[in-house]
Write an enzyme that holds these catalytic residues in place. Structure first.
Site, PDB file in Angstrom:
ATOM      1  N   ARG A  85     -14.569  12.577   7.963  1.00 34.87           N
ATOM      2  CA  ARG A  85     -13.396  13.137   8.524  1.00 34.87           C
ATOM      3  C   ARG A  85     -13.158  14.381   7.689  1.00 34.87           C
ATOM      4  O   ARG A  85     -12.464  15.536   7.880  1.00 34.87           O
ATOM      5  CB  ARG A  85     -12.255  12.188   8.417  1.00 34.87           C
ATOM      6  CG  ARG A  85     -12.077  11.269   9.609  1.00 34.87           C
ATOM      7  CD  ARG A  85     -11.188  10.049   9.037  1.00 34.87           C
ATOM      8  NE  ARG A  85      -9.860  10.479   8.708  1.00 34.87           N
ATOM      9  CZ  ARG A  85      -8.852   9.790   7.735  1.00 34.87           C
ATOM     10  NH1 ARG A  85      -9.567   8.781   7.651  1.00 34.87           N
ATOM     11  NH2 ARG A  85      -8.046  10.428   7.177  1.00 34.87           N
ATOM     12  N   SER A 138      -7.713   3.893   8.874  1.00 33.16           N
ATOM     13  CA  SER A 138      -8.345   3.861   7.606  1.00 33.16           C
ATOM     14  C   SER A 138      -7.812   2.781   6.775  1.00 33.16           C
ATOM     15  O   SER A 138      -8.153   1.898   6.142  1.00 33.16           O
ATOM     16  CB  SER A 138      -8.444   5.248   7.023  1.00 33.16           C
ATOM     17  OG  SER A 138      -8.987   5.214   5.752  1.00 33.16           O
ATOM     18  N   LYS A 173      -8.587  -1.874   5.893  1.00 32.13           N
ATOM     19  CA  LYS A 173      -9.025  -2.071   4.590  1.00 32.13           C
ATOM     20  C   LYS A 173      -7.969  -3.553   4.146  1.00 32.13           C
ATOM     21  O   LYS A 173      -7.991  -4.265   3.597  1.00 32.13           O
ATOM     22  CB  LYS A 173      -8.681  -1.210   3.557  1.00 32.13           C
ATOM     23  CG  LYS A 173     -10.185  -0.106   3.623  1.00 32.13           C
ATOM     24  CD  LYS A 173     -10.070   1.147   2.957  1.00 32.13           C
ATOM     25  CE  LYS A 173      -9.145   2.006   3.551  1.00 32.13           C
ATOM     26  NZ  LYS A 173      -9.254   3.287   2.818  1.00 32.13           N
ATOM     27  N   HIS A 196       0.868  -0.987  -0.079  1.00 29.37           N
ATOM     28  CA  HIS A 196       0.191  -0.122  -0.127  1.00 29.37           C
ATOM     29  C   HIS A 196       0.861   1.127   0.052  1.00 29.37           C
ATOM     30  O   HIS A 196       1.918   1.422   0.846  1.00 29.37           O
ATOM     31  CB  HIS A 196      -0.800   0.141   1.228  1.00 29.37           C
ATOM     32  CG  HIS A 196      -1.738   1.332   1.359  1.00 29.37           C
ATOM     33  ND1 HIS A 196      -2.884   1.220   0.403  1.00 29.37           N
ATOM     34  CD2 HIS A 196      -1.510   2.547   1.768  1.00 29.37           C
ATOM     35  CE1 HIS A 196      -3.438   2.552   0.521  1.00 29.37           C
ATOM     36  NE2 HIS A 196      -2.707   3.230   1.577  1.00 29.37           N
ATOM     37  N   ASP A 237     -15.025   2.546   7.341  1.00 28.98           N
ATOM     38  CA  ASP A 237     -14.266   3.443   6.890  1.00 28.98           C
ATOM     39  C   ASP A 237     -14.809   4.343   5.807  1.00 28.98           C
ATOM     40  O   ASP A 237     -14.657   5.386   5.532  1.00 28.98           O
ATOM     41  CB  ASP A 237     -13.227   2.721   6.139  1.00 28.98           C
ATOM     42  CG  ASP A 237     -12.217   3.908   5.630  1.00 28.98           C
ATOM     43  OD1 ASP A 237     -11.573   4.494   6.403  1.00 28.98           O
ATOM     44  OD2 ASP A 237     -11.682   3.852   4.460  1.00 28.98           O
TER      45      ASP A 237
HETATM   46  N1  URA Z   1      -6.111   6.591   1.978  1.00 32.17           N
HETATM   47  C1  URA Z   1      -6.878   5.837   2.970  1.00 32.17           C
HETATM   48  O1  URA Z   1      -7.317   4.691   2.502  1.00 32.17           O
HETATM   49  N2  URA Z   1      -7.258   6.653   4.227  1.00 32.17           N
HETATM   50  C2  URA Z   1      -6.983   7.765   4.478  1.00 32.17           C
HETATM   51  O2  URA Z   1      -7.396   8.205   5.246  1.00 32.17           O
HETATM   52  C3  URA Z   1      -6.269   8.434   3.786  1.00 32.17           C
HETATM   53  C4  URA Z   1      -5.846   7.829   2.419  1.00 32.17           C
END
Ligand code: URA
Length: 420
Positions: free
Chosen positions: A166, A181, A185, A80, A159
Site C-alpha cells: 500500500r 490492517s 491484527k 490500540h 498484512d
Molecule cells: N497501523 C496499522 O496497523 N496499519 C495501518 O494501515 C496503519 C497504521
C-alpha cells in the site's frame, strides 16, 4: 484475477470466494504486482461494503495463526491507538489495567514517520526483548497480567505484505485498508475486548473529525462483528500528548505517570482509556487506586524484568541537550504536534524507511504546554541531540511550533467523541 479487478472497478461487490482467493494468493506472492496494485487501487476508490470488509478481515487473519488465549484465566482487554506525537499511553496503560485484574495482551508495532512505535520505545530499556514465544506470552499474562511484545511472523502475514505494498502504490490513507490492517491484527491477537483510541488532528493520520469518525465506526463494527467487544474514543492530536517526544524520553515520562507524577493531559487520557477497558472487561475498580498504592508500578517492573529489561539503571539520556527559547512574552496558545513530531524525527527518533534504526535518546521535551505563561528568552523546548549533524534541521522545524499571544485560550478537550 482480471474478473475480480473488473468487478471492483465497476463498483460491484466481491464474493467471499473472490476475496479469500485473492488474499491467499497475494500472501503467497502468486499475484503479479500490477494486478494486485490495480485491485487495491479499485478498492481505494470504490470501497468495500460491511460484509465484504468482514470477509476481507477474516481472510487476512486466516493467512496466519491466531494467538490462542483460552488458557488465560482473567478477562482479556487491549487498546490500540492510531498513533500520534508523544502518544506513549500503552506503556503506563498496560500495567495499570493489569494491576486492576485484567489480562492485557498488547502486541505493539514499530514507528514509521513522525509516530514512534511502542516497541521502539520499549527497546530503549537496556536488555528488553520484544519477541516472546506464544507459551511465554500466555505465561506472562497469567502470572503478571500483561505484556507489550512484537507480533511473531505468523500473525497476519497478509498484512505485513499489504502494508508495504500500500505504501508504494499510494493506498495508505484508506478506511477499508487502515481498518482491516489494524483490526485483523487485534482480532488475531485473541483479545475479547478492545478500546480504540482514534487520534484526530494535524499530528495524526486522520486530520479531520469526519474521517476519524468513519474510521472509528468501521473498526468498531469489524470488531463487534468478529465477536470482540469494541469501543472507540476520538481524541485530539493537534498538540503533543504529555511533554516528551522521543523513545527513551517517553519511557521516563511513562514511569512518571505510574508514579503519579506524570503530565496532567497524559495521566488523564491514560485513566480515561483504563476506565473504558475495565468497563468492557467487567472489572469494577478505579485505576487511580493502583497508581496511588504502587501496584501499577510493581506490575510494570515485573513486565520489564520478565522480558530481560534492566531498570536498575536509568533509561539512557542524551549528553548533548540544547534549548529553544520563546521569542516574546505572553501565553502559549498553540503548540503544534506536527512541528514537534517532525523535529524529533529529524533528530533521529523516528524512521524514514522500515529498515532504519531509531535513536534511543534523541527527542524533544516541551517545557511549556498550551495555556502556560512564558517570558521572552525563556527555554520552551529541550532538544536532546544524539547526532549533532541533525541538530540544525531539527531546530529549524521548531520555528513557529509554539504560538505566543497576549491572552490565554481555553484548553483543548482531550476526548472529542465516544463511538460504540
Ligand atoms: N497501523 C496499522 O496497523 N496499519 C495501518 O494501515 C496503519 C497504521
Amino acid at each position: 484475477m482480471i474478473e475480480i479487478i473488473v468487478t471492483k472497478r465497476d463498483k460491484k461487490s466481491l464474493t467471499k470466494e473472490q476475496i479469500e482467493w485473492f488474499i491467499d494468493k497475494f500472501t503467497k506472492n502468486e499475484i503479479p504486482d500490477e494486478q494486485a496494485g490495480a485491485l487495491l487501487m479499485a478498492i481505494f476508490f470504490n470501497g468495500l461494503k460491511e460484509t465484504e470488509l468482514d470477509v476481507w478481515v477474516k481472510a487476512m487473519i486466516d493467512s496466519g495463526e491466531r494467538l490462542d488465549l483460552s488458557q488465560v484465566l482473567k478477562p482479556t482487554v487491549d487498546k490500540h491507538s492510531t498513533g500520534g506525537v508523544g502518544d506513549k499511553i500503552s506503556l503506563p496503560l498496560v500495567p495499570i489495567v493489569a494491576a486492576c485484574g485484567a489480562a492485557v495482551p498488547q502486541l505493539g508495532g514499530r514507528g514509521l514517520g513522525t509516530f514512534g512505535g511502542t516497541i521502539d520505545k520499549m527497546e530503549s530499556i537496556t536488555g528488553w526483548k520484544a519477541q516472546l514465544s506464544n507459551q511465554d506470552l500466555i505465561k506472562q499474562l497469567n502470572e503478571i497480567g500483561g505484556f507489550i511484545a512484537q507480533p511473531g511472523d505468523k500473525l497476519v502475514p497478509a498484512d505485513r505484505k499489504m502494508y508495504s505494498f500500500r505504501d508504494v502504490i499510494g493506498c495508505v490513507e484508506s478506511i477499508p485498508f487502515l481498518s482491516s490492517s489494524i483490526m485483523s491484527k487485534k482480532i488475531a491477537e485473541g483479545t475479547a475486548n478492545l478500546v480504540l483510541d482514534v487520534k484526530v488532528g494535524r499530528g495524526a493520520f486522520m486530520k479531520d473529525i469526519s474521517q476519524a469518525r468513519e474510521l472509528a465506526e468501521t473498526m468498531v463494527k469489524i470488531g463487534n462483528n468478529a465477536g470482540v467487544k469494541t469501543v472507540a474514543l476520538l481524541t485530539q492530536m493537534n498538540t503533543p500528548l504529555g511533554n516528551a517526544v522521543g523513545n527513551a524520553l517517553e519511557v521516563s515520562e511513562s514511569i512518571q505517570v505510574l508514579k503519579g507524577t506524570g503530565p496532567k493531559d497524559l495521566t488523564e487520557l491514560t485513566l480515561t482509556l483504563a476506565k473504558e477497558m475495565l468497563s468492557l472487561a467487567g472489572i469494577e475498580k478505579n485505576p487511580q487506586e493502583v497508581i496511588d498504592n504502587g501496584a501499577a508500578l510493581n506490575v510494570w517492573e515485573q513486565m520489564v524484568k520478565a522480558q530481560g529489561g534492566d531498570l536498575t539503571n536509568q533509561v539512557p539520556v542524551a549528553t548533548d541537550i540544547r534549548h529553544f527559547v520563546a521569542d516574546k512574552s505572553g501565553f502559549v496558545v498553540d503548540l503544534d504536534a506536527l512541528k514537534v513530531g517532525l523535529s524529533a524525527w529529524h533528530l533521529g527518533a523516528g524512521r524514514s524507511k522500515k529498515e532504519d534504526q531509531v535513536s534511543k535518546t534523541a527527542g524533544i521535551v516541551c517545557l511549556v504546554k498550551e495555556g502556560d505563561r512564558v517570558e521572552a528568552g525563556q527555554n520552551i523546548f529541550e532538544i536532546h541531540v544524539d547526532d549533532p549533524s541533525r541538530f540544525q534541521v531539527a531546530e529549524q522545524a521548531l520555528v513557529g511550533a509554539a504560538q505566543i499571544a497576549p491572552a490565554p485560550v481555553e484548553p483543548r478537550k482531550l476526548v472529542l467523541e465516544r463511538i460504540v
